[in-house]
Design a protein around this motif. Structure first.
Motif, mmCIF file in Angstrom:
data_model
loop_
_atom_site.group_PDB
_atom_site.id
_atom_site.type_symbol
_atom_site.label_atom_id
_atom_site.label_comp_id
_atom_site.label_asym_id
_atom_site.label_seq_id
_atom_site.Cartn_x
_atom_site.Cartn_y
_atom_site.Cartn_z
ATOM 1 N N ALA A 59 0.842 -1.209 0.000
ATOM 2 C CA ALA A 59 0.000 0.000 0.000
ATOM 3 C C ALA A 59 0.872 1.252 0.000
ATOM 4 N N LEU A 60 1.980 1.212 0.744
ATOM 5 C CA LEU A 60 2.904 2.346 0.763
ATOM 6 C C LEU A 60 3.555 2.520 -0.605
ATOM 7 N N LEU A 61 3.874 1.394 -1.255
ATOM 8 C CA LEU A 61 4.460 1.445 -2.593
ATOM 9 C C LEU A 61 3.510 2.115 -3.578
ATOM 10 N N ASP A 62 2.241 1.747 -3.528
ATOM 11 C CA ASP A 62 1.247 2.371 -4.417
ATOM 12 C C ASP A 62 1.105 3.863 -4.128
ATOM 13 N N ALA A 63 1.200 4.224 -2.841
ATOM 14 C CA ALA A 63 1.024 5.624 -2.456
ATOM 15 C C ALA A 63 2.185 6.503 -2.901
ATOM 16 N N ILE A 64 3.387 5.925 -3.029
ATOM 17 C CA ILE A 64 4.556 6.737 -3.404
ATOM 18 C C ILE A 64 4.739 6.784 -4.918
ATOM 19 N N LYS A 65 4.048 5.944 -5.660
ATOM 20 C CA LYS A 65 4.232 5.893 -7.114
ATOM 21 C C LYS A 65 3.989 7.233 -7.828
ATOM 22 N N PRO A 66 3.004 8.037 -7.425
ATOM 23 C CA PRO A 66 2.822 9.324 -8.111
ATOM 24 C C PRO A 66 4.023 10.258 -7.979
ATOM 25 N N PHE A 67 4.928 9.957 -7.048
ATOM 26 C CA PHE A 67 6.102 10.799 -6.822
ATOM 27 C C PHE A 67 7.375 10.146 -7.344
ATOM 28 N N ASP A 68 7.210 9.147 -8.220
ATOM 29 C CA ASP A 68 8.334 8.397 -8.789
ATOM 30 C C ASP A 68 8.664 8.919 -10.188
ATOM 31 N N LEU A 69 9.933 9.220 -10.419
ATOM 32 C CA LEU A 69 10.376 9.728 -11.722
ATOM 33 C C LEU A 69 10.028 8.771 -12.844
ATOM 34 N N PHE A 70 10.082 7.472 -12.561
ATOM 35 C CA PHE A 70 9.892 6.455 -13.602
ATOM 36 C C PHE A 70 8.503 5.822 -13.536
ATOM 37 N N ILE A 71 7.529 6.608 -13.105
ATOM 38 C CA ILE A 71 6.169 6.103 -12.981
ATOM 39 C C ILE A 71 5.652 5.591 -14.321
ATOM 40 N N SER A 72 4.899 4.510 -14.275
ATOM 41 C CA SER A 72 4.301 3.967 -15.497
ATOM 42 C C SER A 72 3.369 5.001 -16.102
ATOM 43 N N GLY A 73 3.551 5.307 -17.383
ATOM 44 C CA GLY A 73 2.758 6.332 -18.039
ATOM 45 C C GLY A 73 3.446 7.672 -18.075
ATOM 46 N N GLY A 74 4.458 7.831 -17.218
ATOM 47 C CA GLY A 74 5.299 9.022 -17.274
ATOM 48 C C GLY A 74 4.727 10.284 -16.676
ATOM 49 N N ILE A 75 3.552 10.224 -16.018
ATOM 50 C CA ILE A 75 2.935 11.423 -15.463
ATOM 51 C C ILE A 75 3.023 11.370 -13.941
ATOM 52 N N THR A 76 3.878 12.189 -13.359
ATOM 53 C CA THR A 76 3.998 12.231 -11.903
ATOM 54 C C THR A 76 2.923 13.138 -11.317
ATOM 55 N N ALA A 77 2.879 13.189 -10.004
ATOM 56 C CA ALA A 77 1.898 14.027 -9.322
ATOM 57 C C ALA A 77 2.092 15.499 -9.649
ATOM 58 N N PHE A 78 3.287 15.870 -10.089
ATOM 59 C CA PHE A 78 3.589 17.273 -10.357
ATOM 60 C C PHE A 78 3.369 17.657 -11.824
ATOM 61 N N GLU A 79 2.918 16.710 -12.638
ATOM 62 C CA GLU A 79 2.749 16.970 -14.073
ATOM 63 C C GLU A 79 1.325 16.718 -14.540
ATOM 64 N N GLN A 80 0.400 16.634 -13.592
ATOM 65 C CA GLN A 80 -0.993 16.410 -13.948
ATOM 66 C C GLN A 80 -1.557 17.654 -14.642
ATOM 67 N N LYS A 81 -2.379 17.408 -15.627
ATOM 68 C CA LYS A 81 -3.059 18.502 -16.329
ATOM 69 C C LYS A 81 -4.546 18.179 -16.416
ATOM 70 N N SER A 82 -5.352 19.214 -16.463
ATOM 71 C CA SER A 82 -6.788 19.036 -16.659
ATOM 72 C C SER A 82 -7.213 19.892 -17.843
ATOM 73 N N ALA A 83 -8.344 19.541 -18.428
ATOM 74 C CA ALA A 83 -8.791 20.259 -19.624
ATOM 75 C C ALA A 83 -10.288 20.478 -19.590
ATOM 76 N N THR A 84 -10.704 21.604 -20.128
ATOM 77 C CA THR A 84 -12.126 21.888 -20.323
ATOM 78 C C THR A 84 -12.353 22.129 -21.810
ATOM 79 N N THR A 85 -13.445 21.631 -22.337
ATOM 80 C CA THR A 85 -13.720 21.760 -23.770
ATOM 81 C C THR A 85 -15.043 22.470 -24.003
ATOM 82 N N SER A 86 -15.171 23.010 -25.182
ATOM 83 C CA SER A 86 -16.442 23.593 -25.620
ATOM 84 C C SER A 86 -16.656 23.194 -27.078
#
Length: 454
Positions: A59-86
């Motif tokens: 569980a601790l391993l899963d919790a630290i994954k968003p802060f891992d440089l080599f996270i699967s998918g390449g998106i860390t907790a600091f690189e999340q983006k959101s989008a709104t469309t029209s």
């Protein structure tokens, strides 16, 4: 006078029975087999405890994954983006969110790409299933490559299959009425570059052309077209209704204007950080409880304490560039006197707003200077790998269990054999005693008679 000499004549053979043997065997089992069974039972409990610790580590391993440089998918907790469309003229997608550019992208669609589609004159079932004669050849050209098909001796279905087998075109027999069918020929892909040119005597017989070369407009039901669209003012004329601009996949659905606004999304950072803290505290509490309690089933408490020490060492280390090394305690994470972590939300969110790069450098780092999250992720991973502390502990525990089961089986077999032999001896002794008692009864009678005559 006594009833017997040395107990003879009192039925002593009956005392050497299976009940006595069972009592003796039960008494000896308590000192030979049961202690081993107790140890085996303790290992069963130990396995449950160890499994709980493994679950907390996972569980601790899963919790630290968003802060891992080599996270699967390449998106860390600091690189999340959101989008709104029209608008709904296009749909937006991104294979790599990290690569998306921030800001608004506007797409104006003025023409959709489409395939080239021809339909033949209507035919009935009998004609569809009959073998064609005297219709001549059919030539279809795509991208400057001609494909000629002989219709003689073929059914419509056979001809359609031959057309489909060629690159760049497809054909099928479509039922368009109760007894009405058409041969439909389409370009495989949309766009002007994939348009079809149909000619030949058979094309006139099918109604694709009026004279073998001129297109019959009533049969040419869709004309190949390119997508015409502007993305942020830049015009695109392409054969597909999908294009990718700056990592953003745009798929045109209809005419009109749509837009997407991409922004950084830091809203989940605090939640993810609190999740890590919660999982860390749960693991520490469990390990402390099991490693310090005299009632714990753990057989190797030192190894489990060592595992937790590795995690704590990473937590208390410093990270970042050589001239600006910091610890997690510089950004709102706090430690109480019991060893539990907590998060000062105000201080943490202030760092998110004012020093995101420093926060990212601390937790994620780079390939050359790995951050806390990256380092801890690798440490936790290594614990479960072959030779890792958890892997080694589990193997040693299972080996102890196997050894104890072997010892138990051996002790039980020795005990069973011993009392099996004793039962045989008791049986033999009982026979001897019975014979002696039988002989003594005669002597006893003579003695009694002699005493009576006197």
């Amino acid at each position: 006078m006594a009833d017997g000499i040395l107990g003879l004549g009192t039925g002593q053979a009956t005392t050497l029975n299976s009940e006595l043997i069972e009592k003796l065997k039960t008494a000896e089992r308590k000192s030979t087999v049961e202690p081993i069974e107790t140890k085996i039972t303790k290992i069963t409990t130990e396995k449950e405890t160890f499994s709980s610790i493994e679950t907390k580590v996972s569980a601790l391993l899963d919790a630290i994954k968003p802060f891992d440089l080599f996270i699967s998918g390449g998106i860390t907790a600091f690189e999340q983006k959101s989008a709104t469309t029209s608008g709904d003229s296009v749909t937006f997608d991104a294979a790599d969110t990290k690569a998306l550019s921030k800001g608004t992208t506007t797409v104006e669609v003025t023409q959709l790409a489409q395939k080239d589609v021809y339909q033949s004159n209507a035919i009935n079932t009998a004609t569809k299933d009959a073998v064609m004669t005297s219709l001549g050849d059919l030539t279809i050209s795509v991208n400057g490559i001609d494909s000629t098909f002989t219709t003689e001796g073929k059914t419509y279905k056979q001809l359609a299959d031959e057309i489909t087998a060629k690159s760049g075109m497809n054909a099928s027999i479509e039922q368009v009425g109760s007894d009405s069918f058409r041969l439909v020929v389409k370009s495989e892909d949309s766009g002007i570059s994939n348009k079809l040119t149909i000619s030949g005597a058979a094309s006139q017989a099918f109604g694709f052309t009026t004279d073998g070369t001129a297109v019959n407009t009533t049969s040419h039901i869709l004309s190949a077209k390119d997508l015409v669209a502007k993305v942020d003012g830049v015009e695109y004329n392409i054969s597909s209704n999908s294009l990718t601009v700056d990592g953003l996949k745009i798929t045109a659905n209809k005419l009109g204007t749509s837009s997407i606004n991409v922004v950084e999304d830091n809203t989940q950072l605090e939640t993810q950080m609190n999740n890590f803290i919660t999982k860390y505290n749960e693991l520490v509490a469990l390990v402390d409880k099991e490693s310090q309690s005299s009632d714990s089933a753990l057989g190797d408490k030192a190894t489990i304490r060592s595992m937790l020490s590795q995690i704590k060492n990473k937590l208390f280390d410093s990270y970042g560039s050589d001239g600006d090394k910091k610890s997690v305690f510089n950004f709102g994470i706090e430690l109480d006197r019991y060893g539990s972590l907590s998060l000062d939300s105000k201080k943490f969110n202030a760092a998110v707003q004012s020093d995101m790069s420093g926060l990212k450098d601390l937790f994620v780092g780079t390939a050359d200077k790995k951050g806390f999250g990256t380092t801890l992720k690798e440490t936790l991973d290594s614990m479960t790998f072959t030779g890792g502390v958890l892997d080694t502990y589990e193997k040693a525990m299972l080996k102890r269990e196997t050894t104890l089961n072997t010892e138990k089986d051996k002790a039980q077999t020795t005990l069973d054999n011993k009392y099996k032999q004793l039962a045989l001896q008791f049986s033999a002794y009982g026979t001897i005693i019975t014979q002696m008692e039988s002989s003594f009864s005669g002597l006893k009678m003579l003695i009694q008679q002699s005493t009576a005559s006197n």
